[in-house]
Design a protein around this motif. Sequence first.
Motif, PDB file in Angstrom:
ATOM      1  N   LEU A 135       0.852  -1.183   0.000  1.00  0.00           N
ATOM      2  CA  LEU A 135       0.000   0.000   0.000  1.00  0.00           C
ATOM      3  C   LEU A 135       0.887   1.232   0.000  1.00  0.00           C
ATOM      4  O   LEU A 135       1.805   1.348   0.826  1.00  0.00           O
ATOM      5  CB  LEU A 135      -0.923   0.033   1.218  1.00  0.00           C
ATOM      6  N   VAL A 136       0.635   2.155  -0.942  1.00  0.00           N
ATOM      7  CA  VAL A 136       1.448   3.360  -1.083  1.00  0.00           C
ATOM      8  C   VAL A 136       0.577   4.570  -0.794  1.00  0.00           C
ATOM      9  O   VAL A 136      -0.485   4.740  -1.399  1.00  0.00           O
ATOM     10  CB  VAL A 136       2.051   3.464  -2.503  1.00  0.00           C
ATOM     11  N   PHE A 137       1.039   5.426   0.145  1.00  0.00           N
ATOM     12  CA  PHE A 137       0.348   6.657   0.503  1.00  0.00           C
ATOM     13  C   PHE A 137       1.192   7.836   0.063  1.00  0.00           C
ATOM     14  O   PHE A 137       2.428   7.798   0.181  1.00  0.00           O
ATOM     15  CB  PHE A 137       0.099   6.724   2.018  1.00  0.00           C
ATOM     16  N   ASP A 138       0.548   8.895  -0.447  1.00  0.00           N
ATOM     17  CA  ASP A 138       1.295  10.066  -0.886  1.00  0.00           C
ATOM     18  C   ASP A 138       1.616  10.966   0.308  1.00  0.00           C
ATOM     19  O   ASP A 138       1.333  10.625   1.467  1.00  0.00           O
ATOM     20  CB  ASP A 138       0.526  10.833  -1.963  1.00  0.00           C
ATOM     21  N   ALA A 139       2.218  12.147   0.009  1.00  0.00           N
ATOM     22  CA  ALA A 139       2.643  13.049   1.072  1.00  0.00           C
ATOM     23  C   ALA A 139       1.465  13.600   1.869  1.00  0.00           C
ATOM     24  O   ALA A 139       1.631  14.038   3.009  1.00  0.00           O
ATOM     25  CB  ALA A 139       3.469  14.188   0.489  1.00  0.00           C
ATOM     26  N   GLN A 140       0.266  13.601   1.281  1.00  0.00           N
ATOM     27  CA  GLN A 140      -0.941  14.059   1.972  1.00  0.00           C
ATOM     28  C   GLN A 140      -1.666  12.914   2.682  1.00  0.00           C
ATOM     29  O   GLN A 140      -2.803  13.072   3.118  1.00  0.00           O
ATOM     30  CB  GLN A 140      -1.900  14.740   0.986  1.00  0.00           C
ATOM     31  N   HIS A 141      -1.000  11.728   2.710  1.00  0.00           N
ATOM     32  CA  HIS A 141      -1.488  10.569   3.449  1.00  0.00           C
ATOM     33  C   HIS A 141      -2.731   9.957   2.820  1.00  0.00           C
ATOM     34  O   HIS A 141      -3.499   9.278   3.495  1.00  0.00           O
ATOM     35  CB  HIS A 141      -1.768  10.929   4.919  1.00  0.00           C
ATOM     36  N   GLU A 142      -2.919  10.180   1.550  1.00  0.00           N
ATOM     37  CA  GLU A 142      -4.014   9.531   0.830  1.00  0.00           C
ATOM     38  C   GLU A 142      -3.498   8.270   0.158  1.00  0.00           C
ATOM     39  O   GLU A 142      -2.357   8.218  -0.315  1.00  0.00           O
ATOM     40  CB  GLU A 142      -4.613  10.468  -0.213  1.00  0.00           C
ATOM     41  N   LEU A 143      -4.341   7.251   0.106  1.00  0.00           N
ATOM     42  CA  LEU A 143      -3.950   5.992  -0.514  1.00  0.00           C
ATOM     43  C   LEU A 143      -3.814   6.186  -2.013  1.00  0.00           C
ATOM     44  O   LEU A 143      -4.768   6.510  -2.709  1.00  0.00           O
ATOM     45  CB  LEU A 143      -4.993   4.903  -0.213  1.00  0.00           C
ATOM     46  N   GLU A 144      -2.591   5.985  -2.529  1.00  0.00           N
ATOM     47  CA  GLU A 144      -2.297   6.212  -3.939  1.00  0.00           C
ATOM     48  C   GLU A 144      -2.333   4.914  -4.738  1.00  0.00           C
ATOM     49  O   GLU A 144      -2.740   4.895  -5.894  1.00  0.00           O
ATOM     50  CB  GLU A 144      -0.914   6.855  -4.076  1.00  0.00           C
ATOM     51  N   PHE A 145      -1.905   3.807  -4.126  1.00  0.00           N
ATOM     52  CA  PHE A 145      -1.829   2.528  -4.848  1.00  0.00           C
ATOM     53  C   PHE A 145      -1.901   1.380  -3.856  1.00  0.00           C
ATOM     54  O   PHE A 145      -1.400   1.473  -2.735  1.00  0.00           O
ATOM     55  CB  PHE A 145      -0.517   2.437  -5.641  1.00  0.00           C
ATOM     56  N   SER A 146      -2.529   0.292  -4.291  1.00  0.00           N
ATOM     57  CA  SER A 146      -2.533  -0.955  -3.519  1.00  0.00           C
ATOM     58  C   SER A 146      -2.628  -2.117  -4.495  1.00  0.00           C
ATOM     59  O   SER A 146      -3.335  -2.033  -5.500  1.00  0.00           O
ATOM     60  CB  SER A 146      -3.699  -0.996  -2.529  1.00  0.00           C
TER      61      SER A 146
END
Length: 488
Positions: A135-146
């Motif tokens: 699971l990848v989260f961006d700098a704003q802590h939103e889920l970007e990829f899973s």
Amino acid sequence: MKIYGKYWLLVVLLIVVSCADSLLVASNLAGPLTALAISLFASLAGWYWLVKNIQKDQQQVASYLRNPNLTRPGFQRKNFFGSIFTEAIHKIEESDTELTSTKQVKTMLKARVNTLLKKEALLESVLGCLDHGVLVFDAQHELEFSNTAANPFLIPESDRLENHLDSSLSLGKALINNAVIPELSQLLAKTIERKAATQHRRIEFDFTVNGTRSHFRAIATNLRDEHEQVLGTVVVVENIGEENNQKTKHAEFVSSVAHELKTPMSGIKAYVEMLIDGDCDEEESQELYGFINQQIDRLTRLVNSMLNLARIESGVVEIKRHDCELNDILKSSADVISPNATEKDIAFSTELSDLYLPVHVDKDMLGQAIINLLSNAVKYTPHGHEVRLRSRMEDASAVIEVRDTGLGIPEDSLPHIFDRFYRVPENNASAAGTGLGLALVHFIVTNVHNGAISVQSKVNEGTCFTITIPLGHKEQKKKKQLASPANA
């Protein structure tokens, strides 16, 4: 704008012509009407010549535009539109150069974008094939990829709540709690909160996936660019349930080995101390020597059994599978055990199939497994009872049965009968053993020969071990495969 010689001449002529009527009248060379007519005719002729020259220059410019070779020596000097045309051509060439450069840049960018898209697709495909959840989260802590393996740890959008973290963090996004299960959201929050102290944090937790509860390990890592700016956070989730089971089995194995070794060694030590103290007479000493010898034999059997099992499982012993006739292996195994059965007055019989049972097996290993089963059957069958070895064909499999009318196995012991060092407590006093024989049989049948083994038993009525292995010779299968295209 430069005016060329012929046009200057025309301008001078038009000026002279415009004054010609006055000169003719003043010099009494012609009357007023005649002078006006001459002047008008001369003016029309001059203007006609001017228009024709301009049209000629226009046609020349048009022909030059249609001609790929736009460079003409003296063109600017001879043509009325020469300077404008030359400047236009210069601007067109500059624009064409810029356009060509733009197209090249566009082509390069397009190729680079296609390459990046292919790399992205390849990376997503690779991540999608992993057994670990990513699971990848961006700098704003939103889920970007899973990836696919991470789906069980995501909370469906319909079940997400607008709750916030129980933390002093001002993340500005509630998606950490809303998008993933609480265990991962807490890990992510702590990782972001302590990003200055450490780049990694890990937790272990129990979670149910597809109805099965297992143990997982999650590792969260902060991602940074070359300027140490935070890009986001990646969480990798790994199922370590099997790993923990292996560790548990390994610990149990070590404990069992230690226990099995400790018992005979303690007996040997006690007997040796009695002999050293000299508290025994000659007859008692001989008896103690016999006990010591028995315990040493027990230790030897235990060590040999462990070595055999370890060597086979680790691949040290080379597996040599060949095309064989199953009944030949069974007959050889029966011949080994028959004297032991006769010694105990046990009726030992073989009921082998009349059919040819082709198998592709390691003859020595499978024979050892059959001998172990027959040896156990004779060992735990009282005098005067019966042991029977059978074989038959069932669909595409060969079936082997080792049946006895001995002590039997209690129902609560059946699930553990193939465990290492497990011995049926009720039968321990009946015969010596290490508890590794059936574990070795199970490994040889299932792992080496892709077969299956099961057991049925009733206390004081007997036990039946059933082995199933695939039928068929390897060479025959090859011949059939080669013959198939011709037959078709």
